[in-house]
Design an enzyme around this catalytic site. Sequence first.
Site, PDB file in Angstrom:
ATOM      1  N   HIS A 117      -3.216   6.113   3.623  1.00 23.67           N
ATOM      2  CA  HIS A 117      -4.121   5.000   3.318  1.00 23.67           C
ATOM      3  C   HIS A 117      -3.632   3.692   3.930  1.00 23.67           C
ATOM      4  O   HIS A 117      -4.396   2.943   4.549  1.00 23.67           O
ATOM      5  CB  HIS A 117      -4.254   4.873   1.801  1.00 23.67           C
ATOM      6  CG  HIS A 117      -5.270   3.894   1.319  1.00 23.67           C
ATOM      7  ND1 HIS A 117      -4.988   2.567   1.102  1.00 23.67           N
ATOM      8  CD2 HIS A 117      -6.572   4.054   0.978  1.00 23.67           C
ATOM      9  CE1 HIS A 117      -6.066   1.945   0.645  1.00 23.67           C
ATOM     10  NE2 HIS A 117      -7.045   2.828   0.563  1.00 23.67           N
ATOM     11  N   ASP A 120       0.845  -1.198   0.000  1.00 26.64           N
ATOM     12  CA  ASP A 120       0.000   0.000   0.000  1.00 26.64           C
ATOM     13  C   ASP A 120       0.881   1.249   0.000  1.00 26.64           C
ATOM     14  O   ASP A 120       2.004   1.219  -0.518  1.00 26.64           O
ATOM     15  CB  ASP A 120      -0.921  -0.044   1.227  1.00 26.64           C
ATOM     16  CG  ASP A 120      -2.268   0.612   0.970  1.00 26.64           C
ATOM     17  OD1 ASP A 120      -2.316   1.844   0.874  1.00 26.64           O
ATOM     18  OD2 ASP A 120      -3.288  -0.110   0.892  1.00 26.64           O
ATOM     19  N   SER A 179     -11.675  -0.914  -0.056  1.00 26.85           N
ATOM     20  CA  SER A 179     -10.306  -1.020   0.460  1.00 26.85           C
ATOM     21  C   SER A 179     -10.332  -1.481   1.910  1.00 26.85           C
ATOM     22  O   SER A 179      -9.530  -2.317   2.335  1.00 26.85           O
ATOM     23  CB  SER A 179      -9.603   0.345   0.395  1.00 26.85           C
ATOM     24  OG  SER A 179      -9.158   0.648  -0.882  1.00 26.85           O
TER      25      SER A 179
END
Length: 463
Positions: free
Chosen positions: A158, A129, A348
């Site tokens: 994120h 990520d 996600s």
Amino acid sequence: MDTPSTAARRPSVPVLLCLAVAGATALTGAPATAAPAPAETVVVTGVGDLAAAVRAAGGQVLDRLPLVGGLVARLPHGAVLPSAQIVPNRPMGVSGGSDATGVASTVRATLGLGAPAGEGAGVTVAVVDTGVADVADLAGRVQHVDVTGDGTGDGYGHGTFVAGLVAGDGSSSGGAYAGIAPAASVLDVRVAHDDGTSDLVTVLKGLQVVAQHPEVSVLNLSLSSGSPLPYQLDPLTIALESLWARGTTVVVPAGNDGAEGRGSVSSPGSDPVLLTIGGLDEAGTADHGDDVVADWSGQGPAPQGVQKPDLAAPGAHVVSVGAVGSQVWQANPGSHVGAAYLKGSGTSFATAVASGAVAALVSARPALTPDQVKSLLGKTAYGIGAPQWQAGRGGLDLAAALTGRTPHSAENAEPFPGDPAVMQALVAAIVSGDEDAAAAAWGQLSAAARQWAARQWAASSWA
């Protein structure tokens, strides 16, 4: 998060929720003889001596990608390689947005869990990520690897949120916002820059890092792609299937294009081998009766008639640890929960919840293979009144999976819609090489049974 963001963007590269993977062109023939053209970075896969073919076309080999049986190269624009597939290196990225709903978290309760109890102990989850910040909820359990050249950390925000849903222990909240596997370890593989952008080559290099860490049992890739390539040819899904075949359960999202209706599941969630997760809105309660599929959750079927998603997990208004000072943190003050946490919505984060559940399941039952994990989670999912193309087998129920019967390795979560005796006769005829008997048995199958057989063939890994 995972919704449109006001975060700063690079002017030349749009920051997207999904990975933006370019289409590929299968090229054959002799090297181009036109005047030299600007070179571009590409991923090359195929047969034969690819490095020699690249050099013969006036290109340069930049790196090897054993996981996909290919390499990274610089080629003159429009170059032709014999018996090779060329996939342009294109931008990839993630986006974040605010979520100003309430702050209660019922994710663990929805999965059938109580207070944190050491779930995930002994298991390592790779989070590929934007990086993972050094936060209290993950202290002492993160190994950092950077393939961007920018150094470790999470300037975007994120990856830290994802890792917290997987393995955060809730130490900054008295356990209130613990992840699903709070005792698991995390291999942080940073593949994106501080603005959330990345590219295909960088992600493939990140997956190559995961392949070099045999302790990894679960891979979380909370990224989606607009790649038009069939999963059999896409370097991204080839790499992920290779990891699956090595014993790593790969968890990917259905994507956030559900508003577009059916057929909105994107790569790599379209790969039949991988575990693809849709997003549930649990309405702020642990009661399964009010759970619905979020309207943004990608809907199947995927290309080639692949039935996706496989199941759905909580992904709406979820709370996880934030990377304080990151772009997402600064751009979304309305999503702050106290001094250390954020709220977010998207597949996600449903994927991260499912990855934590897989880690907890593998920790409790380490002999499970990825195929068995996928089958067991499907068989123990609870019904939510949604069609298969929205929720797959239903909602993720970790408590039921922990006590469910271990499936046989070859057992599939989708039941055969026909007479098993006819299917057995078909298999026996194929194995024995009796073409006439195989044709006769195939002719006795209903249309639904033939489609089922085709899906099982498609869902079989190349290994």
